[in-house]
Design an enzyme around this catalytic site. Sequence first.
Site, PDB file in Angstrom:
ATOM      1  N   GLU A 180       7.555   5.088   8.191  1.00  0.00           N
ATOM      2  CA  GLU A 180       7.443   4.950   9.637  1.00  0.00           C
ATOM      3  C   GLU A 180       7.634   6.277  10.341  1.00  0.00           C
ATOM      4  O   GLU A 180       7.068   6.515  11.413  1.00  0.00           O
ATOM      5  CB  GLU A 180       8.444   3.905  10.135  1.00  0.00           C
ATOM      6  CG  GLU A 180       8.138   2.557   9.517  1.00  0.00           C
ATOM      7  CD  GLU A 180       8.932   1.403  10.089  1.00  0.00           C
ATOM      8  OE1 GLU A 180       8.410   0.287  10.105  1.00  0.00           O
ATOM      9  OE2 GLU A 180      10.083   1.606  10.505  1.00  0.00           O
TER      10      GLU A 180
ATOM     11  N   GLY B 245       0.822  -1.201   0.000  1.00  0.00           N
ATOM     12  CA  GLY B 245       0.000   0.000   0.000  1.00  0.00           C
ATOM     13  C   GLY B 245       0.855   1.250   0.000  1.00  0.00           C
ATOM     14  O   GLY B 245       0.356   2.372   0.011  1.00  0.00           O
TER      15      GLY B 245
END
Lengths: 316, 732
Positions: B693, B469
């Site tokens: 992240e 994704g």
Amino acid sequence: MREFSYERIADPAAAAARAAEVEGAKFIAGGTNLLDLMKLEIETPVHLIDVNGSGLDKITETPEGGLRIGALVRNTTLSAHARVRRDYPVLTRALVAGASGQLRNKATTAGNLLQRTRCPYFYDTAQACNKRVPGSGCSALTEGAFSRQLGIIGTSDACIATHPSDMAVGLRTLDAVVETITPTGMTRTIHLEEFHHLPGDTPDQENALMPGEMITAVTLPAPIGGQQVYHKVRDRASYAFALVSVALIRQPDGSGRVALGGVAPKPWRSAAADAELPNGAAAVVAQLLDGARPTEENTFKIALAERTLAALLAED
Amino acid sequence: MEFNQPAGQNLFDQSRIVGKPMPRVEGPLKVSGHAKYAFERHDVVAGQLHGYPVVSTIAQGRITEIDTSAAESAPGFRGVVTALEIGEMPSPFAWNFAPLFGGDRVSHYHQAIAVVVAETFEQARAAAALVRVDYEVEEGNYDLEAAWERAREDRSEPVSRIGDFEGAFAAAEVTLDGEYRTPGHSHAMMEPHATIANWQDGKLTIWTATQMVDWIRQSLARTLEMDPENVRVDSPYIGGGFGAKLYLRADAVLAALAARKLAEPVKVALPRPMIMNNTTHRAATIQRIRIGADREGRITAIAHEAISNTLPSGRGETATAQTRAFYAGANRLIVHHTAVMHLPEANAMRAPGEASGLMALEIAMDEMAEKLEMDPVQFRIINDTQVDPESPDRPFSNRNFVQCLEHGAEVFGWAERNMTPGGRREGMWLIGHGAAGAYRGSPAMASGARIRLQPSGRLIVETDMTDIGTGSYTVIAQTAAEVMGLPVEAVDVVLGDSAFPVSAGSGGQWGGPSATAGVYAACVALRAEIATRLGVENADSLEFVDGHVRGNDLDRLLSEMAAEGEIISEDTITFGDFRRDHIVSTFGAHFVEVAVHALTGEMRVRRMLAVCDSGRILNPVTARSQVIGGMVMGVGAALMEEIAVDTHRGYFPAHDLAGYEVPVHADIPAQEVIFLDTLDPVSTPMKAKGVGELGLCGVAAAVANAAYNATGVRVRNYPMTLEKFIPGLPTA
């Protein structure tokens, strides 16, 4: 999911008779809760009677100036109905606070009243739950259990589950009445106050319906006016069950009605607490939650109920 | 290609395509339903049977009997595999800490103990419900608070100790000693774990959902004691992972074992109510942070101690990771405790370590700034460091944290923030502002790719890289197009098949920078091959532009080069040791405005800004998408996400998406993301770093700090649910 048979019965009296005749039969309408529970084998009906064709999907005026809401009226339809929005806005507000748009399109008035608790121990068939398996015990009441969402009043040593409906909390302030048809073709009316049972020693018996008895409508008395609001407090902004919800009808003279959701096995309201409304939120909640038995994790619901009511009373 | 020195000026510095905004190349497939996810791959093999897992309903103990007789007479039943018949299996991988299947030991709740196979999904589910299991239940250890009490007494060896922390802390003019708590989190990705398995001639193929194709191939081979060459893994589309699909999981093992036993293809998906206990979660932490500073706000002493739950042999959550390098300070102490507990497996979840660590550290920094009567943004700026504070000879490769803070403060209007906690009210709402720093390491992993130039002039890129994704398809297409001088439309990217060269995979935010570097290496190899075919000695003397190769008085169409047959090149980028002479990390600053209901404590995030320093941004569209996704996850961590533990039974009772709440649309306000225009030549040839992240790191603390600023109530225990504020809120 266990194997089951399925039939459609359009005539309510015939549906009720059939439901009484087949042990383990259940009605299905929207199915938004029942089908989920069947997949998890929490509900294990052997026979489903689909009553979607019964024509109980109308909202009509009563001779008294109230509304008669057919059992199959979808939550979306009910919340958007012009008379409901104008004369019973607490109901519209409660409805749109519940579930999601998609679920409300399917969910029915009767089904909403009959939905089961969302207690996580009810949902895990490996855990003890007196509501799911009478006599098996209550995992939610043991040391170390996760009980933050669960009930604080009206509960028992056998069960601390809540009733999850928003609609029912709104209806409770409107003094709604449930109409049913019995397997013998008799009709009866049950005041919503009497409809849901407290758990006591039998948390599996959740309401006043007799075997096979089917809800046909919910009626609302003539409108009582006043400011009608509903505030649902939860951990996210939408699509979650209430930590606490408050339905309030407030008249210009300061009198009114208050019902709470998220705290008890049924919409929680009392005449004595209503009478305290002119004295403010603390007085109402002290009366309404008198005798509450929260767990350590959900004792905050008492303060939250008072604060939520205070917030509504502070609104103009 | 070995990347063995910092990148100099190269073709990406004049890029036409890399770094430009571009929508996902596979987007139309996804929105039209043509991108098939593992469970939907009905066409890959005929006659797929359905397997449904049976999972343990105790947390710790032994299975004494599994009775499958009732299941075997259920309609559609085709077979069953039980843990007892299989026996203990080899551990799949160094970073799998719970047994996935096999043997009589139960290590955690909802461990897979059988799989029932039937002709349809419904039949398999119904038959699985008929399996009866007897256990010998054993006591387990499920209480992190109790473990923390014990850990505080022990004298664990510190992870690192620099200078004299105790002395400097005692001497510091201003000090903070705070304890912070983060709960366990569940990945809650949209696509459940799912695998279709098929055996043919002793060879196994799985169509699955994984972040790391080669890890899964190796792990499955080890578990089944077979040659990895005989295992094929295919995972072209993955509906989110966040770390939940880094390692082999039970769906693949159950499908493989059932398909082997029945000699027919079998598919298994983990049902949603099993995922939270059967798979992995981010461990809960308790963290103690001590900071000492002088009156001017310079940190002189900093200590971070953390404990987290883990199964035996696990590593726990390294919540102290960022504190070793984020802020300056001469005297430092880092202690990492692991509490062996018999809960489900704690393992990696998006930004493992930093996500939890910054939830605590960045509140502590806010508290410290308040004690110093300083602007918390300024306090962070003062304590910036350009070198490793533990080892000052080691610089950061490229660190622009101060610019993130300064630019963010300006764009957000930080100067106009509420200065007095609890001091700004709009009707029933208390308004607050908060900031936090973001830090996340940016590792790089070896990554390979194969490039096939077609006679048509089209380019096919093959690598076992995954797109969970994140946008891998798109940035890989951009990279290949850039290097080969083709439009993106002329590039076909094929991912996720173990028949392709082994890539970095998707994890640790290394995927984007590493995999594109690998594609770059393979393209350079293709350019060299073309140069050779043209008789040109120095490939760099050729230009690849507009579908042509030019230079040395030559001008040829690329398609012409392959007219005789496709040209294939393959290479793997590896990263040399020089990288370790630096700290390669990403940085950011988050700014948040919240409104807290003065009476009920309900919280609404009103606006969010992230400023990111991640080197070259390969595609601002997909990068932004990752960052705003991280910000959503951060709001979840701040306000609602918690896998509550039943400390008596040792499991997570609210184990579905109704019980484990993640943000809904209504929780998420306008999100603004700014990427600083930075380059990190030490990171990769493209000077790019990870970003997926970073977007999560620090977000929750910014929300927490804004909540404090709004209410004057300091909560150090996530999630910041309303009952934690109510005792300190106004009564009217």
